[in-house]
Write a protein that holds these residues in place. Structure first.
Motif, mmCIF file in Angstrom:
data_model
loop_
_atom_site.group_PDB
_atom_site.id
_atom_site.type_symbol
_atom_site.label_atom_id
_atom_site.label_comp_id
_atom_site.label_asym_id
_atom_site.label_seq_id
_atom_site.Cartn_x
_atom_site.Cartn_y
_atom_site.Cartn_z
ATOM 1 N N ASP A 150 0.835 -1.209 0.000
ATOM 2 C CA ASP A 150 0.000 0.000 0.000
ATOM 3 C C ASP A 150 0.869 1.258 0.000
ATOM 4 O O ASP A 150 1.862 1.340 0.738
ATOM 5 C CB ASP A 150 -0.902 0.004 1.242
ATOM 6 N N VAL A 151 0.451 2.235 -0.821
ATOM 7 C CA VAL A 151 1.228 3.474 -0.936
ATOM 8 C C VAL A 151 1.109 4.290 0.354
ATOM 9 O O VAL A 151 0.023 4.465 0.906
ATOM 10 C CB VAL A 151 0.724 4.310 -2.140
ATOM 11 N N ILE A 152 2.254 4.766 0.840
ATOM 12 C CA ILE A 152 2.286 5.566 2.076
ATOM 13 C C ILE A 152 2.432 7.039 1.695
ATOM 14 O O ILE A 152 3.351 7.406 0.962
ATOM 15 C CB ILE A 152 3.485 5.168 2.969
ATOM 16 N N LYS A 153 1.536 7.852 2.221
ATOM 17 C CA LYS A 153 1.629 9.304 1.969
ATOM 18 C C LYS A 153 2.071 9.990 3.256
ATOM 19 O O LYS A 153 1.620 9.631 4.342
ATOM 20 C CB LYS A 153 0.256 9.847 1.571
ATOM 21 N N GLY A 154 2.954 10.962 3.127
ATOM 22 C CA GLY A 154 3.323 11.758 4.303
ATOM 23 C C GLY A 154 4.757 11.583 4.765
ATOM 24 O O GLY A 154 5.201 12.271 5.678
ATOM 25 N N ILE A 155 5.487 10.654 4.117
ATOM 26 C CA ILE A 155 6.884 10.456 4.548
ATOM 27 C C ILE A 155 7.749 11.641 4.103
ATOM 28 O O ILE A 155 8.481 12.211 4.914
ATOM 29 C CB ILE A 155 7.451 9.122 4.016
ATOM 30 N N LYS A 156 7.604 12.020 2.841
ATOM 31 C CA LYS A 156 8.431 13.135 2.340
ATOM 32 C C LYS A 156 8.078 14.435 3.035
ATOM 33 O O LYS A 156 8.912 15.313 3.226
ATOM 34 C CB LYS A 156 8.244 13.286 0.828
ATOM 35 N N GLU A 157 6.806 14.571 3.411
ATOM 36 C CA GLU A 157 6.339 15.829 4.032
ATOM 37 C C GLU A 157 6.690 15.897 5.519
ATOM 38 O O GLU A 157 6.522 16.946 6.142
ATOM 39 C CB GLU A 157 4.816 15.954 3.877
ATOM 40 N N PHE A 158 7.133 14.804 6.114
ATOM 41 C CA PHE A 158 7.423 14.780 7.557
ATOM 42 C C PHE A 158 8.565 15.751 7.839
ATOM 43 O O PHE A 158 9.657 15.620 7.296
ATOM 44 C CB PHE A 158 7.830 13.363 7.982
ATOM 45 N N GLU A 159 8.284 16.742 8.673
ATOM 46 C CA GLU A 159 9.328 17.733 8.963
ATOM 47 C C GLU A 159 10.182 17.243 10.112
ATOM 48 O O GLU A 159 9.805 17.348 11.274
ATOM 49 C CB GLU A 159 8.691 19.087 9.298
ATOM 50 N N GLU A 160 11.338 16.704 9.738
ATOM 51 C CA GLU A 160 12.198 16.127 10.759
ATOM 52 C C GLU A 160 13.075 17.196 11.385
ATOM 53 O O GLU A 160 13.595 18.062 10.702
ATOM 54 C CB GLU A 160 13.063 15.033 10.128
ATOM 55 N N ASN A 161 13.196 17.154 12.696
ATOM 56 C CA ASN A 161 14.133 18.027 13.407
ATOM 57 C C ASN A 161 14.548 17.319 14.682
ATOM 58 O O ASN A 161 14.232 16.145 14.862
ATOM 59 C CB ASN A 161 13.500 19.404 13.670
ATOM 60 N N GLU A 162 15.258 18.026 15.560
ATOM 61 C CA GLU A 162 15.799 17.393 16.777
ATOM 62 C C GLU A 162 14.737 16.717 17.628
ATOM 63 O O GLU A 162 15.011 15.779 18.351
ATOM 64 C CB GLU A 162 16.487 18.459 17.620
ATOM 65 N N ARG A 163 13.525 17.243 17.564
ATOM 66 C CA ARG A 163 12.468 16.729 18.438
ATOM 67 C C ARG A 163 11.479 15.798 17.754
ATOM 68 O O ARG A 163 10.627 15.200 18.421
ATOM 69 C CB ARG A 163 11.698 17.895 19.056
ATOM 70 N N ASN A 164 11.552 15.726 16.433
ATOM 71 C CA ASN A 164 10.552 14.922 15.711
ATOM 72 C C ASN A 164 11.237 14.086 14.637
ATOM 73 O O ASN A 164 11.834 14.637 13.719
ATOM 74 C CB ASN A 164 9.514 15.834 15.059
ATOM 75 N N ILE A 165 11.136 12.787 14.782
ATOM 76 C CA ILE A 165 11.882 11.910 13.888
ATOM 77 C C ILE A 165 10.972 10.779 13.398
ATOM 78 O O ILE A 165 10.108 10.302 14.136
ATOM 79 C CB ILE A 165 13.100 11.302 14.611
ATOM 80 N N LEU A 166 11.228 10.368 12.161
ATOM 81 C CA LEU A 166 10.483 9.252 11.582
ATOM 82 C C LEU A 166 11.452 8.111 11.326
ATOM 83 O O LEU A 166 12.442 8.288 10.614
ATOM 84 C CB LEU A 166 9.853 9.709 10.264
ATOM 85 N N PHE A 167 11.201 6.965 11.954
ATOM 86 C CA PHE A 167 12.021 5.786 11.697
ATOM 87 C C PHE A 167 11.165 4.762 10.949
ATOM 88 O O PHE A 167 10.056 4.436 11.371
ATOM 89 C CB PHE A 167 12.523 5.166 13.004
ATOM 90 N N ILE A 168 11.716 4.269 9.851
ATOM 91 C CA ILE A 168 10.976 3.328 9.014
ATOM 92 C C ILE A 168 11.261 1.898 9.466
ATOM 93 O O ILE A 168 12.392 1.567 9.824
ATOM 94 C CB ILE A 168 11.413 3.468 7.535
#
Ligand code: AMP
Ligand code: GLY
Length: 421
Positions: free
Chosen positions: A349-367
């Motif tokens: 299934d296609v995932i939307k929102g990974i590229k738009e995730f604004e990563e910084n010191e306090r907010n991180i996305l781990f796949i």
């Protein structure tokens, strides 16, 4: 430096993310990794299928350090093989890995070194186990039946009564539900309380505990439904008060270190203490000899100290000199899974929102379970991704994590709404 990380999950993405912050680290290979490596400039995935292939890859590519994420290869002895080839590897050798690979060995180690743990018996004969249960006493149930060997977190059965306990023993020892992992079983006292994960680093001269964490293992809110690989984490764990932590150090961590020394164990790596905090005090349920997933994703973003620095010092047996510092913040990790997990679920299934995730010191996305297909991120596993947010309070961390995971979309995405609540 060139690093090789072994594993495929969110934990390995988090280790790579943290190590990539050290300027000396020029390249990170992850085997097999996941599409998270696309989010780290210097990371690249490689396909390697057995210990020999890992060794030849490490030699050919002049890998300076290998870090093993999951337990299977550790128990198979990957560390011993790397050492024979003069390759640096962070993890326990085969003997120390038994503390995770054999629950029977681990329980005997705990008993020998006076480490507080549930009372238990070990059996390698079906009739003896059944006979023991027949005499267990109705009022003493529930009882816990465990396959001694590795079973991907599924080898523990909490039996409410004699019938369930006997079924568990039959499943494990006769029907071989966990294959040879069930040749031996542990039957132990049931403990009621709150669980905590305390990961630590060791060079076998000292054990340095990390911030405590609380895993959320069940698929449903309020810890209901089937067990999973982990649906979320809050760190520090609110149940690990100063008093609990002191008791942990005195009755579990210190005697563990004495045990490592007395048994002549010598490695650089991780000890993960799985604790149960009860009305009768803090008990050790189990050791894992590697970082936890998803605990790592929540804990590493709080670590102020450079991870490479900690690891390098441990190889010089100078871990005691490292000042491990933490951000004075709270962390919340929410795991987004494919609907249906941990049973059958859809992939692709296609995932939307990974590229738009604004990563910084306090907010991180781990796949964890996602891959790339025609420029799209698509799901490829049950646990798909981890949103990790830090906050000045647990509530702020939670709110940030939920605000962000709400913006990630794929068909049938599911996540628990009560992580850290
Ligand atoms: P283990 O792999 O030994 O940590 O067991 C997996 C899970 O089973 C733990 O995280 C606990 O939720 C549960 N468990 C294990 N041992 C006990 C016990 N003695 N009493 C209650 N729950 C247990
Ligand atoms: N979160 C538990 C584990 O990694 O085994």
């Amino acid at each position: 430096m060139k690093i090789l990380i072994v594993g495929a999950g969110g934990r390995e993405h988090a280790i790579a993310w943290k190590l990539s912050q050290n300027d000396k680290v020029k390249k990170i290979y992850i085997a097999p990794g996941n599409v998270g490596s696309e989010l780290i400039n210097i990371a690249e995935n490689v396909e390697l299928s057995n210990i020999e292939e890992y060794i030849s890859f490490a030699k050919k590519n002049s890998i300076d350090l290998t870090i093993v994420g999951s337990e299977e290869l550790l128990v198979q002895g990957i560390v011993d093989e790397f050492r024979k080839n003069n390759l640096k590897i962070f993890g326990p050798d085969k003997k120390a890995a038994l503390l995770e690979g054999s629950k029977a060995y681990a329980k005997d180690f705990m008993k020998k070194y006076n480490i507080k743990t549930a009372t238990y018996e070990i059996f390698d004969k079906y009739e003896d186990a059944i006979n023991y249960l027949d005499n267990y006493g109705e009022k003493n149930f529930p009882v816990v039946v465990k396959a001694s060997g590795l079973a991907a977190g599924k080898g523990v059965i909490i039996a409410e009564n004699l019938k369930e306990a006997k079924e568990a023993v039959t499943d494990i020892m006769v029907n071989k539900k966990f294959a040879s992992s069930g040749n031996e079983i542990v039957i132990e006292e049931y403990l009621e309380g709150k669980e905590a994960s305390i990961l630590s680093f060791t060079d076998c001269n000292v054990i340095i505990p990390l911030l405590s964490a609380k895993d959320h293992k069940k698929i449903g809110e309020n810890e209901t439904g089937l067990n999973t690989g982990g649906m979320g984490v809050i760190s520090p764990n609110p149940y690990v008060t100063d008093e609990v932590f002191e008791e942990f150090q005195k009755k579990i961590m210190k005697p563990t270190l004495e045990g490592l020394k007395s048994e002549n164990m010598d490695f650089e790596g991780v000890i993960f203490f799985g604790l149960m905090i009860t009305k009768k005090g803090v008990y050790l349920l189990e050791y894992n000899m590697r970082l936890g997933d998803p605990e790592t994703q929540a804990v590493l973003p709080l670590l102020e100290t450079d991870l490479m620095d900690i690891i390098e010092n441990s190889f010089e047996k100078r871990l005691s000199e490292v000042k491990v510092e933490w951000k004075p913040l709270y962390s919340c990790c929410v795991v987004g899974v494919a609907g249906g997990y941990p049973e059958s679920y859809n992939k692709g299934d296609v995932i939307k929102g990974i590229k738009e995730f604004e990563e910084n010191e306090r907010n991180i996305l781990f796949i964890a379970g996602a891959k790339k297909e025609n420029e799209n991120f698509v799901t490829s596993g049950g646990r798909v991704l981890n949103v990790v947010c830090l906050g000045d309070s647990p509530e702020e961390a939670r709110k940030s994590a939920y605000d962000r995971i709400d913006k990630i979309k794929f068909n049938n995405i599911y996540y628990r709404k009560d992580i850290g609540k």
